[in-house]
Design a protein around this motif. Structure first.
Motif, mmCIF file in Angstrom:
data_model
loop_
_atom_site.group_PDB
_atom_site.id
_atom_site.type_symbol
_atom_site.label_atom_id
_atom_site.label_comp_id
_atom_site.label_asym_id
_atom_site.label_seq_id
_atom_site.Cartn_x
_atom_site.Cartn_y
_atom_site.Cartn_z
ATOM 1 N N ASN A 193 7.125 -7.721 -14.733
ATOM 2 C CA ASN A 193 6.192 -6.942 -13.936
ATOM 3 C C ASN A 193 4.850 -6.802 -14.658
ATOM 4 O OD1 ASN A 193 7.938 -6.204 -11.655
ATOM 5 N ND2 ASN A 193 9.113 -5.084 -13.193
ATOM 6 N N PRO A 194 3.782 -6.619 -13.918
ATOM 7 C CA PRO A 194 2.450 -6.519 -14.545
ATOM 8 C C PRO A 194 2.288 -5.244 -15.366
ATOM 9 C CG PRO A 194 2.324 -6.049 -12.201
ATOM 10 C CD PRO A 194 3.712 -6.544 -12.447
ATOM 11 N N ASP A 195 1.646 -5.366 -16.522
ATOM 12 C CA ASP A 195 1.283 -4.194 -17.318
ATOM 13 C C ASP A 195 -0.234 -4.043 -17.313
ATOM 14 O OD1 ASP A 195 0.596 -6.367 -18.831
ATOM 15 O OD2 ASP A 195 1.686 -5.762 -20.640
ATOM 16 N N TYR A 196 -0.847 -4.472 -16.223
ATOM 17 C CA TYR A 196 -2.295 -4.441 -16.010
ATOM 18 C C TYR A 196 -2.538 -4.027 -14.557
ATOM 19 C CZ TYR A 196 -0.434 -9.038 -14.830
ATOM 20 O OH TYR A 196 0.363 -10.049 -14.373
ATOM 21 N N PRO A 197 -3.717 -3.533 -14.216
ATOM 22 C CA PRO A 197 -4.000 -3.146 -12.830
ATOM 23 C C PRO A 197 -3.823 -4.339 -11.888
ATOM 24 C CG PRO A 197 -5.700 -2.324 -14.301
ATOM 25 C CD PRO A 197 -4.873 -3.270 -15.107
ATOM 26 N N CYS A 198 -2.940 -4.190 -10.919
ATOM 27 C CA CYS A 198 -2.573 -5.329 -10.069
ATOM 28 C C CYS A 198 -2.461 -4.879 -8.613
ATOM 29 C CB CYS A 198 -1.249 -5.918 -10.551
ATOM 30 S SG CYS A 198 -0.714 -7.388 -9.644
ATOM 31 N N TYR A 199 -3.015 -5.682 -7.721
ATOM 32 C CA TYR A 199 -3.005 -5.401 -6.288
ATOM 33 C C TYR A 199 -2.494 -6.644 -5.569
ATOM 34 C CZ TYR A 199 -4.846 -3.356 -1.901
ATOM 35 O OH TYR A 199 -4.989 -2.807 -0.641
ATOM 36 N N ILE A 200 -1.494 -6.463 -4.726
ATOM 37 C CA ILE A 200 -0.892 -7.578 -3.995
ATOM 38 C C ILE A 200 -1.279 -7.492 -2.521
ATOM 39 C CG2 ILE A 200 1.286 -8.628 -3.229
ATOM 40 C CD1 ILE A 200 2.523 -7.656 -5.869
ATOM 41 N N LEU A 201 -1.796 -8.596 -1.990
ATOM 42 C CA LEU A 201 -2.121 -8.700 -0.572
ATOM 43 C C LEU A 201 -1.205 -9.736 0.059
ATOM 44 C CD1 LEU A 201 -6.033 -8.758 -0.798
ATOM 45 C CD2 LEU A 201 -4.562 -6.783 -0.328
ATOM 46 N N ILE A 202 -0.526 -9.360 1.115
ATOM 47 C CA ILE A 202 0.389 -10.294 1.765
ATOM 48 C C ILE A 202 0.030 -10.451 3.247
ATOM 49 C CG2 ILE A 202 2.295 -9.835 0.176
ATOM 50 C CD1 ILE A 202 3.548 -8.067 2.331
ATOM 51 N N ALA A 203 0.391 -11.606 3.789
ATOM 52 C CA ALA A 203 0.217 -11.877 5.211
ATOM 53 C C ALA A 203 1.492 -11.452 5.947
ATOM 54 C CB ALA A 203 -0.068 -13.362 5.419
ATOM 55 N N ASP A 204 1.439 -11.453 7.266
ATOM 56 C CA ASP A 204 2.603 -10.981 8.017
ATOM 57 C C ASP A 204 3.050 -11.929 9.124
ATOM 58 O OD1 ASP A 204 0.516 -10.673 9.809
ATOM 59 O OD2 ASP A 204 1.110 -8.673 10.469
ATOM 60 N N SER A 205 2.421 -13.109 9.207
ATOM 61 C CA SER A 205 2.734 -14.030 10.306
ATOM 62 C C SER A 205 2.970 -15.441 9.779
ATOM 63 C CB SER A 205 1.584 -14.068 11.319
ATOM 64 O OG SER A 205 1.288 -12.778 11.800
ATOM 65 N N SER A 206 3.764 -16.193 10.512
ATOM 66 C CA SER A 206 4.033 -17.584 10.142
ATOM 67 C C SER A 206 3.548 -18.517 11.244
ATOM 68 C CB SER A 206 5.535 -17.803 9.923
ATOM 69 O OG SER A 206 5.820 -19.182 9.764
ATOM 70 N N GLY A 217 14.584 -13.289 6.359
ATOM 71 C CA GLY A 217 13.758 -12.178 6.803
ATOM 72 C C GLY A 217 12.379 -12.620 7.236
ATOM 73 N N GLU A 218 11.452 -11.673 7.277
ATOM 74 C CA GLU A 218 10.081 -11.987 7.676
ATOM 75 C C GLU A 218 9.394 -12.805 6.593
ATOM 76 O OE1 GLU A 218 7.983 -8.748 10.220
ATOM 77 O OE2 GLU A 218 9.086 -7.673 8.663
ATOM 78 N N ASP A 219 8.495 -13.671 7.021
ATOM 79 C CA ASP A 219 7.787 -14.516 6.062
ATOM 80 C C ASP A 219 6.404 -14.842 6.602
ATOM 81 O OD1 ASP A 219 7.751 -17.585 7.155
ATOM 82 O OD2 ASP A 219 9.515 -16.512 7.887
ATOM 83 N N ASP A 220 5.592 -15.448 5.728
ATOM 84 C CA ASP A 220 4.231 -15.821 6.140
ATOM 85 C C ASP A 220 4.082 -17.325 6.315
ATOM 86 O OD1 ASP A 220 4.190 -16.849 3.601
ATOM 87 O OD2 ASP A 220 2.538 -15.623 2.867
#
Length: 262
Positions: A193-206, A217-220
């Motif tokens: 896991n990150p030990d630095y400031p981290c932001y994850i952006l994910i999509a919601d459609s395939s 499950g759901e995927d992009d």
């Protein structure tokens, strides 16, 4: 029977030819580095790079918006089908990061003499590129590290890599595919896991029905959404986007800029 084997042999040869042409013309992109605001570093540096089979143009919208906001941007386009993740990181990513670290050290010395705040190096990376970055940051500690944005990351692998075809034709699709299996002992699942400031952006459609058949499950279209997160990292879904269209959404840029500034 002889006719059957002749037809089978022809199909196999044709398939190999198609795979070879796809690797040469569609999946392989040359190594290159593109700079924005390189000559005048007055704001943080942001290093960006692509995922598997990706290329500079995919991140150009983000790069240009970051540059318009004053950041010095370094985009690394690396070939993604010839080596595994560790090898690609050491060959293409590490030298560029180290070059920017040295440049920033000099800039910060000059800024310190003028009583100006120290600048940092941030990262905005896509898909498999997130695995390269996580590997680099696991192996190297950057005193000048700022913030990290991971876009549509296979944080714990993707079932696409679990497919037996990944083991049968690594020459054509790249050995790095096997690094992104979902089992607990896979390369990507050893990155931590990150030990630095981290932001994850994910999509919601395939927009890839065939690939989605193999993902739980759901995927992009490439990675499962349920396992994209990492402990210690904030996460946001950019609605109505796919694995790559998320890179051309203004909302994505807005989230990146807000995270870097806060």
């Amino acid at each position: 029977m002889k006719k059957f084997f002749k037809i089978l042999f022809f199909i196999i040869l044709l398939s190999i030819l198609i795979l070879w042409l796809a690797k040469i013309f569609l999946l392989t992109h040359k190594y290159q580095v593109k700079y924005y605001n390189e000559d005048k570093i007055e704001k943080d540096i942001v290093i960006t790079f692509n995922g598997i089979y990706g290329y500079e143009k995919q991140l150009r919208f983000i790069d240009e918006k970051l540059a318009e906001d004053g950041y010095t941007v370094v985009n690394i386009q690396y070939p993604s089908v010839n080596e595994n993740i560790a090898e690609m990181t050491e060959k293409y990513i590490a030298p560029n990061i180290e070059e920017q670290v040295k440049r920033l050290e000099q800039v910060n010395l000059e800024r310190k003499a003028k009583n100006l705040p120290e600048l940092k190096i941030n990262f905005v990376v896509h898909s498999m590129g997130t695995c390269l970055l996580r590997y680099y940051l696991k192996e190297n500690k950057l005193a000048s590290l700022g913030k990290v944005v991971l876009i549509t990351p296979p944080s714990h692998g993707s079932q696409l890599s679990d497919n037996p075809i990944a083991d049968l034709i690594p020459y054509f699709i790249g050995p790095a595919v096997k690094d992104m299996k979902t089992n607990k002992d896979s390369f990507v699942n050893q990155l931590g896991n990150p030990d630095y400031p981290c932001y994850i952006l994910i999509a919601d459609s395939s927009n890839n029905f065939l690939f989605s058949l193999f993902i739980k499950g759901e995927d992009d279209g490439m990675v499962p959404l349920a396992t994209a997160g990492l402990e210690g990292a904030s996460l946001k879904t950019i609605k109505n986007t796919t694995h790559t269209s998320i890179l051309e959404k203004q909302e994505t840029v807005d989230e990146i800029l807000q995270f870097l500034k806060n």
